[in-house]
Design a protein around this motif. Structure first.
Motif, short mmCIF file in Angstrom:
data_model
loop_
_atom_site.label_atom_id
_atom_site.label_comp_id
_atom_site.label_asym_id
_atom_site.label_seq_id
_atom_site.Cartn_x
_atom_site.Cartn_y
_atom_site.Cartn_z
N ALA A 191 -13.22 -8.00 6.96
CA ALA A 191 -13.08 -6.97 7.99
C ALA A 191 -14.45 -6.56 8.47
O ALA A 191 -15.30 -6.14 7.68
CB ALA A 191 -12.33 -5.76 7.44
N MET A 192 -14.69 -6.71 9.77
CA MET A 192 -15.96 -6.31 10.39
C MET A 192 -17.16 -6.92 9.68
O MET A 192 -18.16 -6.26 9.41
CB MET A 192 -16.06 -4.78 10.42
CG MET A 192 -14.98 -4.12 11.28
SD MET A 192 -15.01 -2.32 11.21
CE MET A 192 -16.63 -1.99 11.88
N GLY A 193 -17.04 -8.20 9.30
CA GLY A 193 -18.14 -8.91 8.67
C GLY A 193 -18.25 -8.73 7.18
O GLY A 193 -19.06 -9.40 6.54
N GLN A 194 -17.45 -7.83 6.61
CA GLN A 194 -17.48 -7.59 5.17
C GLN A 194 -16.36 -8.39 4.50
O GLN A 194 -15.23 -8.39 4.97
CB GLN A 194 -17.31 -6.10 4.87
CG GLN A 194 -18.37 -5.21 5.50
CD GLN A 194 -19.75 -5.44 4.91
OE1 GLN A 194 -19.89 -5.61 3.70
NE2 GLN A 194 -20.76 -5.45 5.76
N VAL A 195 -16.68 -9.06 3.40
CA VAL A 195 -15.70 -9.84 2.66
C VAL A 195 -15.43 -9.18 1.32
O VAL A 195 -16.35 -8.82 0.60
CB VAL A 195 -16.18 -11.29 2.43
CG1 VAL A 195 -15.16 -12.08 1.61
CG2 VAL A 195 -16.44 -11.98 3.76
N GLN A 196 -14.15 -9.00 1.02
CA GLN A 196 -13.76 -8.36 -0.23
C GLN A 196 -12.76 -9.23 -0.98
O GLN A 196 -11.78 -9.70 -0.40
CB GLN A 196 -13.14 -6.99 0.04
CG GLN A 196 -12.75 -6.22 -1.21
CD GLN A 196 -12.21 -4.83 -0.89
OE1 GLN A 196 -12.16 -4.43 0.26
NE2 GLN A 196 -11.81 -4.11 -1.92
N GLU A 197 -13.01 -9.45 -2.26
CA GLU A 197 -12.07 -10.19 -3.10
C GLU A 197 -10.87 -9.30 -3.41
O GLU A 197 -11.02 -8.09 -3.66
CB GLU A 197 -12.74 -10.60 -4.41
CG GLU A 197 -13.95 -11.52 -4.24
CD GLU A 197 -13.55 -12.92 -3.77
OE1 GLU A 197 -12.40 -13.33 -4.03
OE2 GLU A 197 -14.40 -13.59 -3.15
N VAL A 198 -9.69 -9.88 -3.39
CA VAL A 198 -8.47 -9.13 -3.65
C VAL A 198 -8.13 -9.19 -5.13
O VAL A 198 -8.14 -10.29 -5.72
CB VAL A 198 -7.30 -9.70 -2.81
CG1 VAL A 198 -6.01 -8.96 -3.11
CG2 VAL A 198 -7.64 -9.63 -1.33
N PRO A 199 -7.84 -8.06 -5.77
CA PRO A 199 -7.45 -8.07 -7.20
C PRO A 199 -6.22 -8.93 -7.43
O PRO A 199 -5.39 -9.13 -6.53
CB PRO A 199 -7.15 -6.58 -7.48
CG PRO A 199 -7.90 -5.83 -6.43
CD PRO A 199 -7.88 -6.70 -5.21
N ASP A 200 -6.11 -9.45 -8.65
CA ASP A 200 -5.02 -10.37 -8.98
C ASP A 200 -3.65 -9.75 -8.72
O ASP A 200 -2.72 -10.44 -8.28
CB ASP A 200 -5.12 -10.79 -10.45
CG ASP A 200 -6.31 -11.70 -10.71
OD1 ASP A 200 -6.85 -12.25 -9.72
OD2 ASP A 200 -6.70 -11.87 -11.88
N GLU A 201 -3.50 -8.46 -8.98
CA GLU A 201 -2.21 -7.80 -8.80
C GLU A 201 -1.76 -7.85 -7.35
O GLU A 201 -0.60 -8.13 -7.04
CB GLU A 201 -2.29 -6.34 -9.27
CG GLU A 201 -0.97 -5.59 -9.17
CD GLU A 201 -1.10 -4.14 -9.62
OE1 GLU A 201 -1.52 -3.31 -8.79
OE2 GLU A 201 -0.81 -3.84 -10.79
N LEU A 202 -2.72 -7.58 -6.44
CA LEU A 202 -2.39 -7.63 -5.02
C LEU A 202 -2.28 -9.06 -4.52
O LEU A 202 -1.51 -9.35 -3.61
CB LEU A 202 -3.44 -6.86 -4.22
CG LEU A 202 -3.50 -5.36 -4.45
CD1 LEU A 202 -4.59 -4.73 -3.59
CD2 LEU A 202 -2.16 -4.71 -4.16
N THR A 203 -3.04 -9.96 -5.13
CA THR A 203 -2.94 -11.38 -4.76
C THR A 203 -1.53 -11.90 -5.02
O THR A 203 -0.99 -12.68 -4.23
CB THR A 203 -3.96 -12.22 -5.55
OG1 THR A 203 -5.28 -11.79 -5.20
CG2 THR A 203 -3.83 -13.70 -5.22
N ALA A 204 -0.92 -11.46 -6.12
CA ALA A 204 0.44 -11.88 -6.44
C ALA A 204 1.42 -11.46 -5.35
O ALA A 204 2.35 -12.20 -5.01
CB ALA A 204 0.87 -11.29 -7.79
N MET A 205 1.19 -10.28 -4.76
CA MET A 205 2.06 -9.82 -3.68
C MET A 205 1.78 -10.60 -2.39
O MET A 205 2.71 -10.90 -1.64
CB MET A 205 1.86 -8.33 -3.45
CG MET A 205 2.28 -7.46 -4.64
SD MET A 205 2.28 -5.71 -4.25
CE MET A 205 3.63 -5.63 -3.07
#
Length: 243
Positions: free
Chosen positions: A114-128
């Protein structure tokens, strides 16, 4: 405007997923029992029949979808590439031709840009997020670990609907509404997305798909209406499609 654009993107990504009495027996411990119209699995089964049937739905391995919307005078393009066969997903939202937000799932990991910033998604949210690789995830709800309960009927868009409560393992609650007459999904509601109403179902490769989505949320000054301009199933995809 950038903050509002990101909000719209998040809402769209969350948005962007028979008969009243099931005909046929339900065998349990050798006893034949009728399926009930207020059983969540029966309602979902009737929905799958209404959109094209279990075999047609199961045959969809991937999809590429593009939608267009207008928000506060700016054009918004929403692109989704979903590949359930290889657990890959791209969800991208562009405002005025510029990519404002993008979610990518590949190799079991998810990232949000988002707007040039990259954020890794936690495993719990990745599952969703992985559930979004399915164009029709509904038959897999219980397999995924969601708890389903019937919440009665409610009138939406002048239609009587069956209301189902869906509780995710992380505690997130979503409500889905299915027409008691056509059995098609009419609306999805949650605190995160607000109300997402589906309409204008059209047939794509023998499967009915909603071509109009309307999002209403207290944080948006007006309802956001998205028109699907392209929906394609089972395309030849490469890693470049998810970048």
């Amino acid at each position: 405007m950038k903050i509002k654009s990101l909000l719209v993107s998040a809402l769209l990504i969350s948005a962007i997923q028979g008969d009243l009495l099931a005909k046929g027996p339900n065998a349990e411990n050798g006893i034949v029992q009728p399926l009930l119209e207020n059983d969540p699995q029966t309602i979902i089964s009737n929905y799958i029949k209404a959109v094209g049937g279990k075999e047609k739905v199961a045959s969809i391995k991937n999809a590429t979808m593009t939608g267009e919307a207008s928000f506060m005078g700016q054009s918004i393009t929403i692109k989704t590439v979903a590949d359930s066969e290889n657990e890959r997903l791209l969800q991208s939202t562009s405002v005025g031709g510029n990519v404002m937000q993008q979610t990518v799932l590949m190799n079991g990991k998810a990232q949000i840009m988002a707007m040039g910033q990259v954020q890794e998604v936690p495993d719990e949210l990745t599952a969703m997020i992985k559930t979004q690789t399915y164009v029709f995830p509904e038959p897999r709800y219980e397999e995924i670990g969601y708890e389903l309960s019937y919440e009665g009927t409610e009138e939406i868009e002048e239609e009587v609907t069956h209301k189902i409560k869906i509780s995710a393992p992380n505690g997130m609650v979503t409500f889905e509404y299915y027409s008691a007459e056509s059995h098609l999904k009419i609306r999805t509601s949650s605190d995160a997305t607000g109300d997402v109403t589906y309409s204008n179902y059209q047939e794509v490769d023998g499967v009915k798909f909603p071509m109009t989505l309307k999002i209403k949320n207290p944080m948006l000054p007006e309802a956001l209406v998205t028109q699907m301009t392209s929906v394609k199933f089972n395309q030849a995809l490469t890693e470049a499609d998810f970048q």
